[in-house]
Design an enzyme around this catalytic site. Structure first.
Site, short mmCIF file in Angstrom:
data_model
loop_
_atom_site.label_atom_id
_atom_site.label_comp_id
_atom_site.label_asym_id
_atom_site.label_seq_id
_atom_site.Cartn_x
_atom_site.Cartn_y
_atom_site.Cartn_z
N ASN A 435 0.83 -1.21 0.00
CA ASN A 435 0.00 0.00 0.00
C ASN A 435 0.86 1.26 0.00
O ASN A 435 0.59 2.21 -0.73
CB ASN A 435 -0.93 0.00 1.21
CG ASN A 435 -2.20 -0.77 0.98
OD1 ASN A 435 -2.65 -0.93 -0.15
ND2 ASN A 435 -2.79 -1.28 2.04
N GLU A 470 -6.27 -7.45 5.16
CA GLU A 470 -5.58 -8.36 4.24
C GLU A 470 -5.67 -9.81 4.69
O GLU A 470 -4.89 -10.65 4.25
CB GLU A 470 -4.11 -7.94 4.09
CG GLU A 470 -3.27 -8.04 5.35
CD GLU A 470 -3.27 -6.75 6.17
OE1 GLU A 470 -2.29 -6.50 6.87
OE2 GLU A 470 -4.24 -5.98 6.08
#
Length: 558
Positions: A435, A470
């Site tokens: 990210n 995640e």
């Protein structure tokens, strides 16, 4: 330097696109949101002008806006178009201002752009919808209106204008006492006050005088409505002119044949019975709706036996009908209730029918309306909403809420049958780095790619869920620990072999760590097995990642 770095980080996490230009129109910098939206890296745009980056028409517009702002040295807010990385153009609201150099000379322009495409589309859709609703209301032949809690008219349809003899602009904002004669305004106001004291719906019959001076009998149907915040918004009402209907009813009592001609062509089924349950009349639509020949339903008892073959349900329906009829006759019910029943028809189809029964003299008038398709549509909508509530919108996998339901269901089944249930929990390694390096849009694409792998490696009956962030979970009914561990390892290898990229840039190898636990070996409840799998996942993380670790042995309480 620390202050500069902090300011840069703060600007970088702003979700709106931020950019800086020099006084001569060259880009000095931007944030990550600007890069993500335009598809242009900061390094590739530094020192460039609008003409070197944007399409010709946009560049010209941007240049004109820059020159206007630099002349005014103020704050500029406007809506414009922006070109995105995928080639699309979006609507954006831009807030810009000038800044000065330390010596006071013009330094350039700083701007923030917010994508308002969806908002504008929604606003246009809302305007279209309001326009449609207004036009739809104007097509209703019956007068309709709505007013606020203080009794001021907020709007009406064209039929209401004709009824009042006033234009809409002369009605809106006025009260009953501004429009009607004092005696009628008092009557209408009393009805308003009663409805506002007991919010809900109100239906009653009353005489009313039209603008042309003629008196009519009408049925008012009025109800309170709420604002978006739940507070009382006012009253909405509509009334039907029943003057002619009442004349017809009086005429029908004198002429049964005239009654038959009117009712025979009604779009709904009509059945008339007397106090002895004798079937006096059934219209053509009644026969078309239920597909029974007249000789099959010579008596009301015959009809009920065919329509409600289950004796318990037949008793329930007939008892409710008798209760309604008695309440109507006694005056306990002023308005006939609408009851929905399931009718077995002569063509073998079970239909949902809405029945409204009214009583006049010794006759019972029952009106039957087929609501089967309406009910199916409502159920389909409920099913869609239920499915959306149980799925993760990004990955389309089941969500944590559904996982909880599935765990309870599968563990109960396994406990009864003596089978096993395995749980695999997986977590993407170093996902924060992905990210931070490539942006959250790329992170979302990675999550979607992992979700596709989970679906690819799932058996029929397995349940793949996004547990959160995640982290993913696979529920494997009737799978032993060794089988689940092998499945997890194959999934781990498949994910390692993925070649992922974002915006043309390779992301690099993505790996996952997995923890595996099995019922009843690692716990006798869903919570314990899920905790065991999570603990195993943590060990996989702390012992090197990119691996599968099985849970430790569960020792039940003695």
């Amino acid at each position: 330097m620390a202050d500069i770095s902090l300011a840069s980080e703060l600007i970088n996490i702003i979700p709106a696109a931020v950019f800086f230009k020099s006084a001569d129109g060259r880009y000095l910098g931007c944030n990550s949101a600007f890069e993500a939206a335009t598809g242009i890296r900061k390094a590739d745009m530094l020192g460039k002008t609008a003409e070197e980056i944007w399409p010709k028409d946009l560049a010209a517009a941007y240049r004109a806006e820059d020159e206007a702002l630099l002349r005014s040295h103020g704050i500029q807010t406007y809506e414009t178009q922006a070109a995105y990385a995928d080639g699309s153009r979006h609507e954006a609201v831009v807030y810009r201002t000038t800044f000065s150099n330390p010596d006071g000379s013009p330094g350039g322009i700083i701007g923030v752009a917010w994508d308002v495409t969806d908002r504008n589309q929604a606003a246009r859709a809302l305007r279209d919808q309001l326009c449609f609703i207004e036009q739809l209301a104007d097509t209703i032949p019956s007068p309709a209106f709505f007013k606020d809690p203080e009794g001021r008219y907020l709007g009406c349809n064209r039929a209401f204008e004709l009824f009042c003899g006033l234009k809409r602009e002369d009605i809106v904002g006025k009260t009953l006492f501004d429009i009607w004669p004092p005696d009628r305004a008092q009557i209408y106001n009393a009805a308003d006050e009663a409805l506002l004291k007991a919010p809900g719906s109100q239906s009653y019959e009353a005489p009313i005088r039209y603008a042309d001076g003629t008196d009519h009998d009408v049925i008012f149907h009025r109800a309170t409505f709420k604002k978006a915040d739940g507070s009382l918004g006012g009253i909405v009402g509509v009334f039907w002119d029943i003057t002619e209907r009442k004349r017809a009813e009086r005429a029908l009592r004198r002429s049964e044949e005239r009654f038959r001609r009117i009712v025979e062509n009604a779009p709904f089924g009509v059945l008339v019975t007397d106090a002895n349950d004798t079937m006096v009349f059934a219209n053509r639509r009644f026969a078309e709706l239920f597909h029974y020949h007249p000789e099959q339903i010579a008596t009301l008892e015959d009809w009920r036996a065919l329509a409600y073959p289950d004796p318990h349900y037949r008793l329930e329906v007939t008892t409710q009908t008798a209760s309604d009829i008695e309440a109507l006759r006694s005056g306990a019910l002023q308005t006939p209730p609408a009851r929905e029943v399931r009718v077995v028809c002569g063509d073998g189809i079970v239909r949902d029918i809405e029945v409204v029964a009214t009583v006049e003299d010794d006759l019972i008038y029952s009106v039957y309306n087929d609501v089967t398709e309406r009910n199916r549509a409502e159920q389909a909508l409920r099913d869609v909403l239920q499915a959306e509530a149980l799925h993760d919108p990004l990955t389309a996998l089941f969500n944590r809420r559904y996982l909880g339901q599935a765990l309870e269901r599968e563990f109960s089944r396994a406990a009864r049958s003596g089978e096993t249930v395995s749980v695999i929990m997986g977590d993407i390694d170093h996902f924060k780095k992905i990210n931070d390096t490539f942006g959250h849009d790329c992170g979302d694409r990675v999550l979607q790619s992992i979700a596709r792998q989970l679906n690819t490696h799932s058996r029929r009956g397995d349940i793949a869920c996004r547990y959160g962030g995640e982290e993913f979970t696979l529920l494997l009914p009737n799978a032993a620990l060794d089988i689940a561990s092998e499945r997890a390892d194959r999934l781990r290898e498949a994910i390692r072999d993925l070649s992922l990229s974002c915006n043309g840039q390779a992301i690099g190898r993505v790996t996952m760590s997995f923890g595996v636990a099995t019922f009843p070996q690692h716990g006798d409840t869903p919570e314990k097995v899920l905790k065991a799998a999570d603990d195993a996942l943590m060990r996989a993380k702390t012992t090197g990642r990119d691996r599968v670790v099985s849970a430790g042995l569960f020792l039940p309480a003695t």
